[in-house]
Design a protein around this motif. Sequence first.
Motif, mmCIF file in Angstrom:
data_model
loop_
_atom_site.group_PDB
_atom_site.id
_atom_site.type_symbol
_atom_site.label_atom_id
_atom_site.label_comp_id
_atom_site.label_asym_id
_atom_site.label_seq_id
_atom_site.Cartn_x
_atom_site.Cartn_y
_atom_site.Cartn_z
ATOM 1 N N LYS A 297 -30.976 54.027 16.917
ATOM 2 C CA LYS A 297 -30.911 54.019 15.446
ATOM 3 C C LYS A 297 -29.544 54.458 14.919
ATOM 4 O O LYS A 297 -29.242 54.258 13.738
ATOM 5 C CB LYS A 297 -32.016 54.898 14.855
ATOM 6 C CG LYS A 297 -33.382 54.234 14.918
ATOM 7 C CD LYS A 297 -34.413 55.055 14.191
ATOM 8 C CE LYS A 297 -35.748 54.337 14.151
ATOM 9 N NZ LYS A 297 -36.778 55.163 13.500
ATOM 10 N N ASN B 211 -26.658 51.209 14.211
ATOM 11 C CA ASN B 211 -26.415 50.470 12.959
ATOM 12 C C ASN B 211 -26.536 51.368 11.726
ATOM 13 O O ASN B 211 -26.750 50.885 10.616
ATOM 14 C CB ASN B 211 -27.349 49.257 12.845
ATOM 15 C CG ASN B 211 -28.787 49.643 12.612
ATOM 16 O OD1 ASN B 211 -29.133 50.812 12.737
ATOM 17 N ND2 ASN B 211 -29.626 48.680 12.273
ATOM 18 N N GLY B 212 -26.418 52.661 11.960
ATOM 19 C CA GLY B 212 -26.351 53.596 10.839
ATOM 20 C C GLY B 212 -27.682 53.941 10.192
ATOM 21 O O GLY B 212 -27.699 54.581 9.143
ATOM 22 N N LEU B 213 -28.800 53.525 10.814
ATOM 23 C CA LEU B 213 -30.099 53.934 10.244
ATOM 24 C C LEU B 213 -30.182 55.458 10.269
ATOM 25 O O LEU B 213 -30.773 56.077 9.395
ATOM 26 C CB LEU B 213 -31.247 53.336 11.059
ATOM 27 C CG LEU B 213 -31.575 51.873 10.779
ATOM 28 C CD1 LEU B 213 -32.565 51.347 11.796
ATOM 29 C CD2 LEU B 213 -32.116 51.680 9.374
ATOM 30 N N VAL C 155 -25.869 50.304 6.226
ATOM 31 C CA VAL C 155 -26.687 49.747 7.316
ATOM 32 C C VAL C 155 -26.525 48.229 7.352
ATOM 33 O O VAL C 155 -26.408 47.628 8.425
ATOM 34 C CB VAL C 155 -28.167 50.144 7.135
ATOM 35 C CG1 VAL C 155 -29.037 49.500 8.219
ATOM 36 C CG2 VAL C 155 -28.339 51.650 7.177
ATOM 37 N N SER D 168 -25.240 46.183 10.446
ATOM 38 C CA SER D 168 -26.197 45.249 11.067
ATOM 39 C C SER D 168 -25.552 43.901 11.368
ATOM 40 O O SER D 168 -26.015 43.178 12.241
ATOM 41 C CB SER D 168 -27.415 45.060 10.163
ATOM 42 O OG SER D 168 -28.118 46.266 10.076
ATOM 43 N N ASP E 105 -36.996 51.012 8.117
ATOM 44 C CA ASP E 105 -35.875 50.906 9.067
ATOM 45 C C ASP E 105 -35.726 49.467 9.558
ATOM 46 O O ASP E 105 -34.608 48.939 9.623
ATOM 47 C CB ASP E 105 -36.110 51.828 10.280
ATOM 48 C CG ASP E 105 -35.753 53.268 9.983
ATOM 49 O OD1 ASP E 105 -35.178 53.516 8.918
ATOM 50 O OD2 ASP E 105 -36.069 54.139 10.814
ATOM 51 N N ARG F 39 -34.307 47.374 6.753
ATOM 52 C CA ARG F 39 -32.891 47.710 6.487
ATOM 53 C C ARG F 39 -32.010 47.117 7.572
ATOM 54 O O ARG F 39 -30.893 46.675 7.291
ATOM 55 C CB ARG F 39 -32.705 49.232 6.423
ATOM 56 C CG ARG F 39 -33.279 49.839 5.144
ATOM 57 C CD ARG F 39 -33.227 51.330 5.198
ATOM 58 N NE ARG F 39 -31.868 51.821 5.096
ATOM 59 C CZ ARG F 39 -31.475 53.002 5.562
ATOM 60 N NH1 ARG F 39 -32.331 53.794 6.161
ATOM 61 N NH2 ARG F 39 -30.229 53.390 5.426
ATOM 62 N N ALA F 40 -32.521 47.093 8.810
ATOM 63 C CA ALA F 40 -31.751 46.510 9.923
ATOM 64 C C ALA F 40 -31.620 44.999 9.769
ATOM 65 O O ALA F 40 -30.858 44.372 10.495
ATOM 66 C CB ALA F 40 -32.418 46.853 11.248
ATOM 67 N N ARG F 41 -32.391 44.395 8.856
ATOM 68 C CA ARG F 41 -32.278 42.951 8.583
ATOM 69 C C ARG F 41 -31.436 42.701 7.337
ATOM 70 O O ARG F 41 -31.441 41.608 6.797
ATOM 71 C CB ARG F 41 -33.668 42.338 8.356
ATOM 72 C CG ARG F 41 -34.569 42.406 9.528
ATOM 73 C CD ARG F 41 -35.929 41.856 9.176
ATOM 74 N NE ARG F 41 -35.911 40.412 9.036
ATOM 75 C CZ ARG F 41 -36.967 39.685 8.672
ATOM 76 N NH1 ARG F 41 -38.118 40.287 8.398
ATOM 77 N NH2 ARG F 41 -36.887 38.391 8.585
ATOM 78 N N GLY F 42 -30.799 43.726 6.853
ATOM 79 C CA GLY F 42 -29.903 43.549 5.721
ATOM 80 C C GLY F 42 -30.535 43.801 4.368
ATOM 81 O O GLY F 42 -29.899 43.552 3.333
ATOM 82 N N GLU G 224 -31.187 45.891 1.379
ATOM 83 C CA GLU G 224 -30.599 47.121 0.831
ATOM 84 C C GLU G 224 -31.534 47.668 -0.235
ATOM 85 O O GLU G 224 -31.484 47.251 -1.395
ATOM 86 C CB GLU G 224 -29.200 46.837 0.298
ATOM 87 C CG GLU G 224 -28.252 46.470 1.434
ATOM 88 C CD GLU G 224 -26.818 46.294 0.982
ATOM 89 O OE1 GLU G 224 -26.027 47.220 1.181
ATOM 90 O OE2 GLU G 224 -26.507 45.233 0.448
#
Lengths: 278, 256
Positions: free
Chosen positions: A46, A49-51, A71, A75, B164, B167-170, B172
């Motif tokens: 985690k 990607n800055g989570l 993030v 990503s 999470d 957010r990891a899929r962009g 915001e």
Amino acid sequence: MIRFDNVTYVYPTGVKALNGISVEIGRGELVALMGENGAGKTTFIKHLNGLLKPTTGSVYVNGKDTRTLSVAQLSRIVGIMFQNTDDMFFLPTVEEEVAFSLRNLGFSEEVVQRRVDWALKFMELEKYRKRSPFLLSGGEKKRLALAIILAWNPQVIAMDEPTVGQDNAQKEKLKEMIKQLNLQGRSVIISTHDVEFVAELRPRVILMSRGRIVADGRAEAILTDGELLSSCSILMPQVAATVSRLADLGFNTKVISVEDAIRSIVDGLRRLEHTRGA
Amino acid sequence: MSILEGLKFYAGDTAIHKLDPRVKLLVSTIMLIIVVMYAEVWMLTILITVQAVMAYIAKIVRRWLKTIRGSMPLAALVFGLNAIFFISTDTHATLQETLYYSATLAYRLVLFLSSFSIFFLTTTPEEIGLTLTSWRVPYPYTFAFISAIRFTPIIAQELKDIMDAQRARGVELDRGGPLERAKKLIPILVPLLANALRRAYELAEAMEVKCFGAAKKRTSLRELKMSAKDYVVLLMSLLLFGLAVYYKLLPILFQG
């Protein structure tokens, strides 16, 4: 490419999940993060990607501190596939799921369509493009999650426990995909307990325990060190465990694949025969 | 999110943890009634002080404060909506009175949530179940209630994981106007609902495997029994409640 500089991470509950981690992962490397439950593998992932941002220390991706980027920006460089892929899906069709991330990341509609087609083809999901993601099997869901990430072409792909709940055929497919992605020059980081899966991939292994890195090296060296593995609640691969019993006869025991084991046994027997003959 | 943490039981060996759950529930309910009865800041401050002492004895101050912190956005919303409502309607109240009234409403909401937080933080779901059963609530309803409590922290964790993953899929989540932000809730809520339905189905199957509902009369390994300490706390709470009611009714009685 990725650098952890003395990173410590403490969860709001007070649990110290990473404790002074310093490590570098280069471009095009294949890395397996291994360790017992609670070793800090997911927390490590985690941070990519800055989570999660380090409590102390710094994480650098392509030379930039993750604290300075969002993030979404990170990503683009690091795609993460989480253990529970169901957490990602919410759209009615497979193709819409892939397109969603691309639109979030600002790709033009023409590029979106082209990349959706490519990702579904690469992951062999073309025939399911109009199907609901919720109706896919476990292995297909993992492939869809990977297709979603690959569509935006990140330089690094991190997978958290990709083999959990997968049957042998699905694992084989996943293994081939990982090899292919790595051959394309991408850095691939997998966090897993699956020692047999790692043994077949022969990556660099980073062994973690209680938030620290306890070993870092080639799979052949780490996965044949029974004492080290057992201190992290990990079993040796079956091949390595079998060949290790021949150490007294002077056989090469640093083997983790069936082919290497055969070679080691044949060489060892030849040597024994030669010694007796002499 | 932290407001949901306030519903999670934390094991402890303190006097508050050992109190009979029925007494704890009664104390929380009394506090709730007083919060409804009184809008005066002095009384609300007495109540929050009592709660702070209870949280200190139960060694859950940090978690109790987390609930209070978690209730702040809701309190701010109540404050804002009330202030807007009173200012926009012709109530003859001064701005100062309007703000004071809105602030006390928000304060009361925080108190309401924090008083029940102490109950949930120090009472196991099993004890809550026993309490409801002792009040002759049918067991299927009791089970549904304690399951909801037990799954709350799990759902909170799942919510974090889904956020999470998105957010990891962009996605915001903290960008854009109110409408845009509301739209961004869809990728969060759909997987959350799908996961909750799947879990409910699995739980139902697991209960059937364990013969849930096979016997009409259920027995319990543990039965609730009031101790002398419980009676003392019960009597003191009732006494203080009586005083609070009397003090509130006094002006009305004199007027009469």
